[in-house]
Design a protein around this motif. Structure first.
Motif, PDB file in Angstrom:
ATOM      1  N   PRO A 115      -9.347 -60.302-103.223  1.00  0.00           N
ATOM      2  CA  PRO A 115      -8.839 -61.638-103.541  1.00  0.00           C
ATOM      3  C   PRO A 115      -9.726 -62.799-103.084  1.00  0.00           C
ATOM      4  O   PRO A 115      -9.282 -63.952-103.115  1.00  0.00           O
ATOM      5  CB  PRO A 115      -7.503 -61.664-102.811  1.00  0.00           C
ATOM      6  CG  PRO A 115      -7.732 -60.817-101.600  1.00  0.00           C
ATOM      7  CD  PRO A 115      -8.622 -59.702-102.068  1.00  0.00           C
ATOM      8  N   ASP A 149      -3.273 -56.999-110.496  1.00  0.00           N
ATOM      9  CA  ASP A 149      -3.669 -55.802-109.755  1.00  0.00           C
ATOM     10  C   ASP A 149      -5.094 -55.401-110.129  1.00  0.00           C
ATOM     11  O   ASP A 149      -5.504 -55.486-111.289  1.00  0.00           O
ATOM     12  CB  ASP A 149      -2.721 -54.647-110.065  1.00  0.00           C
ATOM     13  CG  ASP A 149      -1.339 -54.868-109.475  1.00  0.00           C
ATOM     14  OD1 ASP A 149      -1.151 -55.849-108.743  1.00  0.00           O
ATOM     15  OD2 ASP A 149      -0.441 -54.049-109.774  1.00  0.00           O
ATOM     16  N   ALA A 194      -4.822 -51.362-107.345  1.00  0.00           N
ATOM     17  CA  ALA A 194      -4.546 -51.858-105.995  1.00  0.00           C
ATOM     18  C   ALA A 194      -4.061 -53.293-106.082  1.00  0.00           C
ATOM     19  O   ALA A 194      -4.662 -54.113-106.790  1.00  0.00           O
ATOM     20  CB  ALA A 194      -5.799 -51.778-105.138  1.00  0.00           C
ATOM     21  N   LYS A 195      -2.990 -53.587-105.377  1.00  0.00           N
ATOM     22  CA  LYS A 195      -2.506 -54.963-105.329  1.00  0.00           C
ATOM     23  C   LYS A 195      -3.415 -55.790-104.432  1.00  0.00           C
ATOM     24  O   LYS A 195      -3.988 -55.295-103.465  1.00  0.00           O
ATOM     25  CB  LYS A 195      -1.066 -55.009-104.820  1.00  0.00           C
ATOM     26  CG  LYS A 195      -0.061 -54.400-105.789  1.00  0.00           C
ATOM     27  CD  LYS A 195       1.349 -54.755-105.380  1.00  0.00           C
ATOM     28  CE  LYS A 195       2.343 -54.247-106.425  1.00  0.00           C
ATOM     29  NZ  LYS A 195       2.143 -54.901-107.733  1.00  0.00           N
ATOM     30  N   GLN A 196      -3.564 -57.054-104.764  1.00  0.00           N
ATOM     31  CA  GLN A 196      -4.391 -57.936-103.952  1.00  0.00           C
ATOM     32  C   GLN A 196      -3.646 -58.320-102.678  1.00  0.00           C
ATOM     33  O   GLN A 196      -2.448 -58.578-102.702  1.00  0.00           O
ATOM     34  CB  GLN A 196      -4.768 -59.185-104.744  1.00  0.00           C
ATOM     35  CG  GLN A 196      -5.639 -58.893-105.958  1.00  0.00           C
ATOM     36  CD  GLN A 196      -6.166 -60.161-106.601  1.00  0.00           C
ATOM     37  OE1 GLN A 196      -6.517 -61.128-105.914  1.00  0.00           O
ATOM     38  NE2 GLN A 196      -6.242 -60.169-107.919  1.00  0.00           N
ATOM     39  N   ASP A 197      -4.397 -58.349-101.586  1.00  0.00           N
ATOM     40  CA  ASP A 197      -3.850 -58.756-100.298  1.00  0.00           C
ATOM     41  C   ASP A 197      -3.756 -60.284-100.277  1.00  0.00           C
ATOM     42  O   ASP A 197      -4.771 -60.982-100.144  1.00  0.00           O
ATOM     43  CB  ASP A 197      -4.762 -58.247 -99.181  1.00  0.00           C
ATOM     44  CG  ASP A 197      -4.252 -58.595 -97.793  1.00  0.00           C
ATOM     45  OD1 ASP A 197      -3.286 -59.381 -97.673  1.00  0.00           O
ATOM     46  OD2 ASP A 197      -4.838 -58.093 -96.808  1.00  0.00           O
ATOM     47  N   THR A 198      -2.556 -60.800-100.426  1.00  0.00           N
ATOM     48  CA  THR A 198      -2.387 -62.250-100.537  1.00  0.00           C
ATOM     49  C   THR A 198      -2.768 -62.999 -99.260  1.00  0.00           C
ATOM     50  O   THR A 198      -3.028 -64.207 -99.298  1.00  0.00           O
ATOM     51  CB  THR A 198      -0.928 -62.593-100.911  1.00  0.00           C
ATOM     52  OG1 THR A 198      -0.041 -62.007 -99.956  1.00  0.00           O
ATOM     53  CG2 THR A 198      -0.594 -62.052-102.296  1.00  0.00           C
ATOM     54  N   SER A 199      -2.839 -62.301 -98.128  1.00  0.00           N
ATOM     55  CA  SER A 199      -3.236 -62.962 -96.880  1.00  0.00           C
ATOM     56  C   SER A 199      -4.739 -63.246 -96.846  1.00  0.00           C
ATOM     57  O   SER A 199      -5.210 -63.994 -95.982  1.00  0.00           O
ATOM     58  CB  SER A 199      -2.844 -62.101 -95.675  1.00  0.00           C
ATOM     59  OG  SER A 199      -3.631 -60.917 -95.614  1.00  0.00           O
ATOM     60  N   ARG A 200      -5.492 -62.652 -97.775  1.00  0.00           N
ATOM     61  CA  ARG A 200      -6.945 -62.812 -97.774  1.00  0.00           C
ATOM     62  C   ARG A 200      -7.441 -63.652 -98.937  1.00  0.00           C
ATOM     63  O   ARG A 200      -8.641 -63.708 -99.202  1.00  0.00           O
ATOM     64  CB  ARG A 200      -7.604 -61.417 -97.811  1.00  0.00           C
ATOM     65  CG  ARG A 200      -7.322 -60.573 -96.576  1.00  0.00           C
ATOM     66  CD  ARG A 200      -7.908 -59.169 -96.710  1.00  0.00           C
ATOM     67  NE  ARG A 200      -9.321 -59.216 -97.057  1.00  0.00           N
ATOM     68  CZ  ARG A 200      -9.828 -58.678 -98.165  1.00  0.00           C
ATOM     69  NH1 ARG A 200      -9.044 -58.077 -99.045  1.00  0.00           N
ATOM     70  NH2 ARG A 200     -11.119 -58.748 -98.400  1.00  0.00           N
TER      71      ARG A 200
END
Length: 316
Positions: A115, A149, A194-200
């Protein structure tokens, strides 16, 4: 069996990906959608988009709506019922109704390691921020910007010699190759998402005029050089000194010398300005206002005789 594709893209990056699809016998490009042709330069000459040029050369249908949503063009595209919708540096949101018309998948080729760097200028921002690596992510398209994704990723190092132009060229090839490897796997189901890591999440907004101004009073020499790399050759970083605007296309860090914001080295072949950390930035290729791009030697020997050591650049 060939699989049908509608391609959405506008830039040089897009053009490389499009050409790869055209050349691959496994796929049939039904149509190309790009941004409208725009006037460029001082004479405001209408410039044909890179993807349109390729489409015309290959006798492909071209669509250039100012806005896809609600347009007649969108209805025509939906009616094609393509297996894949593929976007690469298109420059518009693709409406959900159109995305759902793909019988296999609607996917995007994005020039970053998502992300990280969602948005319009991921290649520029990777250089501006001094990153050591970047890459291409292929993801499902959703209504939110670059948020789908992830289907596949490929990473490459960023060379110290890279600027925006060279990195665009490298990533266009990476994007083309990764796409052509990924699409067949999507047909057979031989892939994982893979889902994106929204914290990054980080963003890569369009480059504006204010960003292009070199700030020797608050930025380190390395940051100045990275900004030059990230904006070269377009739109180019710039500074103003002695009432003259100068674009800078290549530069390198030098030694600890001089006062912040001042010319610290000036000779027949060398021109350096000291950054906020006390380290000089050696300018190498520049463009004075109204003139062509040139070496610093040519600039100093033929274009400007008024500069002196100690002269200050304007504050941003």
């Amino acid at each position: 069996m060939t699989n049908s594709v509608i391609f959405f893209g506008t830039s040089d990056f897009s053009a490389s990906v499009l050409q790869g699809l055209i050349d691959d016998p496994a796929f049939q490009v039904l149509a190309v959608v790009s941004q409208p042709d725009r006037p460029v330069g001082r004479k405001r000459t209408l410039a044909v988009t890179q993807t349109k040029k390729i489409a015309i050369a290959n006798n492909l249908a071209v669509f250039q709506p100012e806005k896809l949503s609600g347009s007649k063009e969108m209805a025509d595209l939906i009616a094609m019922q393509a297996d894949f919708l593929v976007t690469a540096a298109f420059g518009q949101f693709v409406p959900t109704k159109l995305l759902k018309s793909a019988t296999v998948a609607a996917i995007n080729v994005h020039a970053s390691l998502l992300p990280k760097y969602r948005g319009a200028a991921p290649i520029n921002w990777a250089l501006i921020n001094g990153d050591k690596k970047t890459g291409v992510s292929i993801m499902y398209m959703v209504r939110e910007m670059d948020a789908g994704d992830i289907v596949s990723v490929r990473e490459i190092p960023i060379a110290t010699s890279d600027n925006a132009a060279s990195l665009f060229e490298k990533l266009a090839i990476v994007g083309r190759d990764l796409l052509l490897e990924t699409m067949p796997k999507m047909l057979t189901g031989d892939f994982l998402t893979a889902k994106q890591d929204t914290s990054r999440i980080t963003l890569a907004p369009k480059i504006d005029n204010q960003l292009s101004k070199l700030d020797f009073y608050h930025k380190s020499a390395a940051q100045i050089v990275d900004l030059v790399r990230g904006l070269s050759p377009k739109p180019g970083a710039s500074l103003r000194i002695n009432q003259e605007q100068i674009k800078v296309f290549t530069a390198e860090t030098g030694s600890l010398i001089g006062q912040t914001g001042q010319i610290s080295i000036l000779s027949k072949h060398d021109f350096a300005i000291t950054a906020a950390d006390g380290i000089a930035v050696l300018l190498q290729q520049v463009q004075p206002a109204g003139k062509k791009r040139m070496s610093v030697s040519a600039f100093l020997n033929g274009s400007n005789k008024s500069l002196r050591v100690g002269d200050r650049v304007d504050r941003v």
